[in-house]
Design a protein around this motif. Structure first.
Motif, PDB file in Angstrom:
ATOM      1  N   ARG A  26     -38.947  42.597  -9.327  1.00 26.54           N
ATOM      2  CA  ARG A  26     -38.996  43.910  -9.957  1.00 26.54           C
ATOM      3  C   ARG A  26     -39.535  43.807 -11.376  1.00 26.54           C
ATOM      4  NH1 ARG A  26     -36.267  48.891  -9.022  1.00 26.54           N
ATOM      5  NH2 ARG A  26     -37.846  50.311  -9.828  1.00 26.54           N
ATOM      6  N   GLY A  27     -40.630  44.452 -11.640  1.00 24.63           N
ATOM      7  CA  GLY A  27     -41.150  44.489 -13.012  1.00 24.63           C
ATOM      8  C   GLY A  27     -41.999  43.273 -13.366  1.00 24.63           C
ATOM      9  N   ARG A  28     -42.673  43.365 -14.503  1.00 21.12           N
ATOM     10  CA  ARG A  28     -43.604  42.311 -14.938  1.00 21.12           C
ATOM     11  C   ARG A  28     -42.872  41.049 -15.378  1.00 21.12           C
ATOM     12  NH1 ARG A  28     -48.475  42.595 -13.455  1.00 21.12           N
ATOM     13  NH2 ARG A  28     -49.240  41.506 -15.300  1.00 21.12           N
ATOM     14  N   SER A  29     -41.558  41.146 -15.621  1.00 21.86           N
ATOM     15  CA  SER A  29     -40.851  39.943 -16.080  1.00 21.86           C
ATOM     16  C   SER A  29     -40.168  39.214 -14.922  1.00 21.86           C
ATOM     17  CB  SER A  29     -39.801  40.328 -17.128  1.00 21.86           C
ATOM     18  OG  SER A  29     -38.765  41.087 -16.531  1.00 21.86           O
ATOM     19  N   SER A  30     -40.405  39.664 -13.689  1.00 22.47           N
ATOM     20  CA  SER A  30     -39.673  39.101 -12.548  1.00 22.47           C
ATOM     21  C   SER A  30     -40.130  37.685 -12.210  1.00 22.47           C
ATOM     22  CB  SER A  30     -39.841  40.014 -11.339  1.00 22.47           C
ATOM     23  OG  SER A  30     -41.205  40.129 -11.040  1.00 22.47           O
TER      24      SER A  30
ATOM     25  N   GLU B  70     -51.063  37.884  -5.542  1.00 18.73           N
ATOM     26  CA  GLU B  70     -49.973  38.823  -5.796  1.00 18.73           C
ATOM     27  C   GLU B  70     -48.846  38.556  -4.815  1.00 18.73           C
ATOM     28  OE1 GLU B  70     -50.873  42.984  -5.202  1.00 18.73           O
ATOM     29  OE2 GLU B  70     -52.687  42.479  -4.101  1.00 18.73           O
TER      30      GLU B  70
ATOM     31  N   VAL C 248     -47.447  33.455  -9.394  1.00 20.52           N
ATOM     32  CA  VAL C 248     -48.772  34.034  -9.640  1.00 20.52           C
ATOM     33  C   VAL C 248     -49.324  33.514 -10.966  1.00 20.52           C
ATOM     34  CG1 VAL C 248     -50.075  36.176 -10.002  1.00 20.52           C
ATOM     35  CG2 VAL C 248     -48.254  36.095  -8.281  1.00 20.52           C
TER      36      VAL C 248
ATOM     37  N   THR D 187     -29.987  47.628 -15.323  1.00 21.98           N
ATOM     38  CA  THR D 187     -30.533  48.757 -16.090  1.00 21.98           C
ATOM     39  C   THR D 187     -31.701  49.376 -15.338  1.00 21.98           C
ATOM     40  OG1 THR D 187     -30.003  47.512 -18.065  1.00 21.98           O
ATOM     41  CG2 THR D 187     -31.364  49.460 -18.371  1.00 21.98           C
ATOM     42  N   LYS D 188     -32.505  48.503 -14.744  1.00 19.93           N
ATOM     43  CA  LYS D 188     -33.653  48.988 -13.979  1.00 19.93           C
ATOM     44  C   LYS D 188     -33.169  49.805 -12.773  1.00 19.93           C
ATOM     45  CE  LYS D 188     -38.172  48.438 -14.261  1.00 19.93           C
ATOM     46  NZ  LYS D 188     -39.175  48.086 -15.236  1.00 19.93           N
TER      47      LYS D 188
ATOM     48  N   ASN E 241     -44.051  35.643 -12.334  1.00 18.88           N
ATOM     49  CA  ASN E 241     -44.268  34.696 -13.428  1.00 18.88           C
ATOM     50  C   ASN E 241     -44.425  33.262 -12.945  1.00 18.88           C
ATOM     51  OD1 ASN E 241     -44.287  36.083 -16.172  1.00 18.88           O
ATOM     52  ND2 ASN E 241     -42.669  37.139 -15.057  1.00 18.88           N
TER      53      ASN E 241
ATOM     54  N   SER F 283     -32.197  53.246 -14.092  1.00 20.15           N
ATOM     55  CA  SER F 283     -33.284  54.194 -14.354  1.00 20.15           C
ATOM     56  C   SER F 283     -34.022  54.562 -13.066  1.00 20.15           C
ATOM     57  CB  SER F 283     -34.217  53.732 -15.475  1.00 20.15           C
ATOM     58  OG  SER F 283     -34.755  52.501 -15.196  1.00 20.15           O
ATOM     59  N   THR F 284     -34.034  53.652 -12.086  1.00 24.57           N
ATOM     60  CA  THR F 284     -34.629  54.020 -10.793  1.00 24.57           C
ATOM     61  C   THR F 284     -33.859  55.180 -10.167  1.00 24.57           C
ATOM     62  OG1 THR F 284     -35.296  51.745 -10.450  1.00 24.57           O
ATOM     63  CG2 THR F 284     -35.286  53.147  -8.513  1.00 24.57           C
TER      64      THR F 284
ATOM     65  N   LYS G  23     -30.539  43.123 -16.867  1.00 29.06           N
ATOM     66  CA  LYS G  23     -31.888  43.694 -16.831  1.00 29.06           C
ATOM     67  C   LYS G  23     -32.123  44.419 -15.504  1.00 29.06           C
ATOM     68  CE  LYS G  23     -35.400  41.024 -16.059  1.00 29.06           C
ATOM     69  NZ  LYS G  23     -36.271  39.860 -16.249  1.00 29.06           N
TER      70      LYS G  23
END
Lengths: 424, 413
Positions: B269-273, B288, B280, B343-344, B277, B347-348, B340
């Motif tokens: 989930r997200g660019r920091s997952s 991807e 990819v 929180t995601k 990292n 907001s989802t 993290k």
């Protein structure tokens, strides 16, 4: 009293649209910003719209790559650190780039917006475009594009825009995987420096807007105030051959796209043409859907669309059908266009289309986020709020004679490009 | 927080009301408790085909769409493995049109053979457009039967094969309607600018007279625990090798669902997952990659899918995934990383419930799961997940023996 289910309940007509106020102001540094306040949820969406679309690039993919890579590193933080901060705040960031502009949108819970804006502001001032992040991005995009290039709808769409505008025109250009792989980080950095300037920037903020949020937006500082160069004039170089067949062996279906160049939404006939488009193929009850899907069962879907770019536009019909139904689908499409030019539209059909049109518009105003999209359109095209109040009147007043006139004026058969992609 | 009221008509129809005075609209969402999992294995794709036929006219109303469009409304529907969900939006003043249309098709359809013929070909074109004419489009036609041997999740909503849709008869259609489309098998939510009293009055008027039907409850066969890993390799004219890994995991009603869901968020989930990292960006094994949970009512799947970079063997790429999964099974995730994804998740939920249509759907679905207030309680379930729960979920669900792996490779000429 027994219920008579054969008789429809009475219904009323939409009599007006109601808009949330769009409050315009400027940041302390003079960037125009617009606030649309509404909704109970403690959430906010902020769009940063830069004059940094692909019209300004001198190399294919440069504008889109710069937009995407904004988030991938600054002088102070690397990609992972930035992503980690934004993810920890529960924020969603959306990057999008069109020919006309480049946008970064943040969706955030109100309680976290302050910290989000700090990260975003750092990005706009100090994006660093690291080489290795560019490499990852290019590789991913090239991979996705190779997949798209196997799809008939993608190939058909690409050929359509290239035919109408020419492959060098911002509205006709498309990328190849190599275009991504050939990008250099210095090119992104310089595109950023030239075009991500406070001078061309607009900010639209919607949702539950508190004074604190307004203040934080007003206090954003953008270090780059460079004046952008004037855009050159882009002359379309349409393809001489209006019929194109793209062979795609092994596809079980063919994509058909028939259409022509049109105008943008500021043209006096754009709004009544939206109604004509709706009747032809703009909703489930349209003539094309009824004829080609609901009567003949040739397709899962067929639609027509009036698309506005800044200073230009297109109109087209698109569908996917069995390879051996191509000819009959194409015939039926022209047949439906011809009917619009010849026959008056029956009163009931016109009324349904108008009611549906106004209902769809009303749904598009439901909530501050949706209203911000309408506001963006007005801002992009330098239009006043009256544009939409007039739309209501125009739709109500457009009659069958006017629609026949428009069909004859704008849907001439000789103007149409016909692109088909499928197996031989 | 979504405020709502609930009541049930004497014929068993469950009704939920949510009021929002800020909108000029009203939404009506009707969930029928029938999906592809309720199909006969020899007649798959039927729930979805049936959804199309619901627009072909009902017993008293020859056309569904036209009167709705006339009243400035819009509608659509979707079918998945568990449910069939219909929804419409109207200006608040015209909502009775929705009650009239939806109640008549719950009462009975027109059952026209012409409509069946047309929708049969429309659905066949849909099958081709979405599953056959796309690169990797048929992956779920291959992955489902690999992962499920017994449970009806072994076929996708569109059906096992076009043949089943071709063979559907009007008698099948009638029987399907009788078995599944009745007030006691439906959940309705009316949301928007409308009072509870008005919803009660209109529900009684239009839906109240529809008789309840005896429903035959057929116990679906549970998928037995997978004992050892399953593999399949296929090839087609696709531009890159792809890997799909499917692991059995709990269904939506199981308390362990929330840890399993957050586990996939940690992965992708997200660019920091993690997967992005590590696999990819750093190791450059994939162009991807993503992970998600299917979120089905019955035990579902955690799926990891990625496109392998040119020059990397699928075996090596898969080992890279394995190493990441092993980390989750052996090391506790940090509090920061866990917070993290929580929180995601928050907001989802908040963004996912914006607008009355999303709220109406969420309320009906929560009722289907057994607790309407789940829409408000769910966040706490996510917040209660601990690092130990995540590790346990990884150990329980991400083992090799619980995995079905599909290598979808580029055809080499």
């Amino acid at each position: 009293m027994t219920l008579n289910r054969k008789i429809a309940p009475g219904f009323g007509h939409i009599t007006a649209f109601s808009f949330l106020p769009v409050v315009a102001s400027k940041t302390d540094g003079g960037v125009p910003c617009y606030f649309i306040n509404g909704g109970d949820e403690d959430v906010v969406k902020i769009d940063f719209i830069f004059d940094a679309g692909s019209k300004r690039q001198h190399k294919t993919c440069l504008a889109a790559a710069t937009n995407s890579l904004l988030m991938e590193g600054t002088r102070q933080h690397n990609s992972l650190e930035l992503a980690d901060k934004l993810d920890s705040l529960g924020a969603f960031i959306q990057n999008s780039c069109s020919a006309d502009d480049a946008t970064v949108s943040i969706y955030s819970l109100n309680k976290n917006i302050g910290l989000c804006l700090e990260v975003i502001n750092e990005i706009f001032n100090e994006a660093s475009f690291p080489e290795k992040e560019l490499h990852t991005y290019a590789n991913t995009q090239a991979g996705r594009l190779r997949i798209s290039q196997k799809k008939t709808d993608y190939l058909c769409r690409k050929a359509f825009y290239a035919s109408i505008f020419g492959a060098e025109h911002p509205y006709g250009r498309s990328a190849n995987p190599e275009d991504y792989l050939n990008l250099q980080r210095e090119e992104l950095a310089s595109f950023f420096f030239e075009n991500y300037s406070a001078n061309g920037l607009k900010i639209i903020c919607s949702g539950k807007i508190t004074e604190d949020i307004q203040l934080r937006i007003h206090q954003l500082t953008f270090k780059n105030n460079k004046l952008q160069s004037n855009l050159p004039r882009f002359e379309p170089k349409p393809h001489f051959n209006k019929k194109q067949f793209i062979a795609h062996s092994e596809s079980v279906q063919s994509t058909i796209r028939i259409g022509k160049r049109m105008f943008d939404r500021t043209h006096e006939d754009y709004r009544p043409m939206q109604l004509l488009n709706l009747i032809l193929g703009g909703y489930f009850g349209s003539r094309l859907m009824k004829n080609i899907r609901e009567e003949k069962g040739l397709t899962y879907g067929i639609f027509s669309s009036l698309e506005s770019f800044r200073g230009d536009g297109v109109f087209y019909i698109s569908t996917d059908v069995n390879n051996d139904s191509r000819a009959s689908a194409v015939n039926e499409i022209y047949h439906e266009i011809e009917r619009l030019k010849q026959e008056p539209i029956p009163k009931e059909e016109l009324e349904i289309a108008k009611n549906y049109f106004l209902g769809a518009f009303l749904r598009g105003l439901d909530g501050a986020f949706l209203q911000s999209e309408k506001a963006k359109t007005l801002i992009d095209y330098n239009l006043k709020q009256e544009y939409y109040t007039e739309l209501f009147k125009i739709i109500k007043e457009t009659d069958s004679d006017r629609l026949i006139y428009l069909a004859n004026k704008y849907l001439g058969n000789n103007d149409f490009y016909e692109i088909i992609c499928g197996s031989q | 927080m979504i405020h709502f009221s609930e009541f049930t008509l004497s014929n068993g129809l469950k009704v939920i009301h949510h009021r929002d005075e800020s909108t000029p609209l009203v939404v009506m969402n009707i969930l029928y408790k029938v999906g592809a999992r309720n199909e006969d294995p020899g007649k798959t794709g039927f729930a979805h085909l049936f959804e199309h036929l619901m627009f072909g006219g009902s017993v008293n109303i020859p056309e569904y769409d036209t009167p709705l469009q006339q009243a400035s409304g819009e509608n659509n529907a979707f079918t998945n493995n568990d449910i069939t969900n219909y929804y419409l939006t109207l200006p608040a003043q015209n909502i009775e049109t929705g009650f009239w249309l939806e109640s008549d098709r719950m009462l009975s359809l027109a059952f026209s053979s012409e409509s069946l013929e047309i929708q049969r070909s429309v659905v066949i074109e849909e099958f081709k457009q979405r599953y056959l004419n796309q690169p990797y489009g048929d992956v779920w036609l291959k992955l489902r039967p690999l992962a499920y041997k017994v449970h009806p999740y072994r076929w996708p909503t569109i059906g096992k094969e076009i043949k089943h849709i071709e063979n559907a008869t009007l008698n099948d259609v009638k029987a399907f309607f009788k078995n599944h489309y009745c007030p006691n098998n439906a959940i309705m939510c009316v949301a928007g600018n409308i009072t509870l009293e008005r919803v009660k009055e209109l529900s009684e008027k239009w839906f109240g007279p529809i008789p309840a039907q005896p429903i035959e409850i057929i116990e679906l066969p549970a998928e037995p625990p997978q004992q050892k890993e399953r593999r399949e390799t296929v090839s087609a004219k696709v531009p890159a090798d792809a890997i799909y890994m499917a692991f059995h995991c709990p269904g939506r009603r199981d308390p362990r669902y929330y840890a399993a869901d957050l586990l996939t968020d940690i992965l992708s989930r997200g660019r920091s997952s993690r997967l992005l990292n590590s696999l990819v960006k750093e190791q450059k094994l994939f162009s991807e990659i993503g992970a998600y949970i299917t979120g089905d009512a019955d035990p579902g799947l955690i799926v990891i899918e990625g496109k392998v970079n040119q020059g990397v063997s699928p075996e090596k790429a898969e080992m890279g995934v394995r190493a990441e999964l092993t980390k989750l099974m052996t090391e506790l995730v940090s509090v920061g990383e866990l917070n993290k994804v929580k929180t995601k998740a928050e907001s989802t939920i908040v963004f996912g419930e914006m607008g009355i249509l999303n709220k109406g759907m969420a309320l009906c679905y929560a009722t289907f799961l057994g607790n309407t207030n789940l829409v408000n309680e769910e966040l706490a379930f996510y917040q209660n997940v601990s690092s130990t729960d995540i590790k346990k979920a990884a150990v329980d669900f991400l083992s090799e023996s619980n995995c079905s792996t599909l290598h979808y490779l580029t055809e080499r000429a």
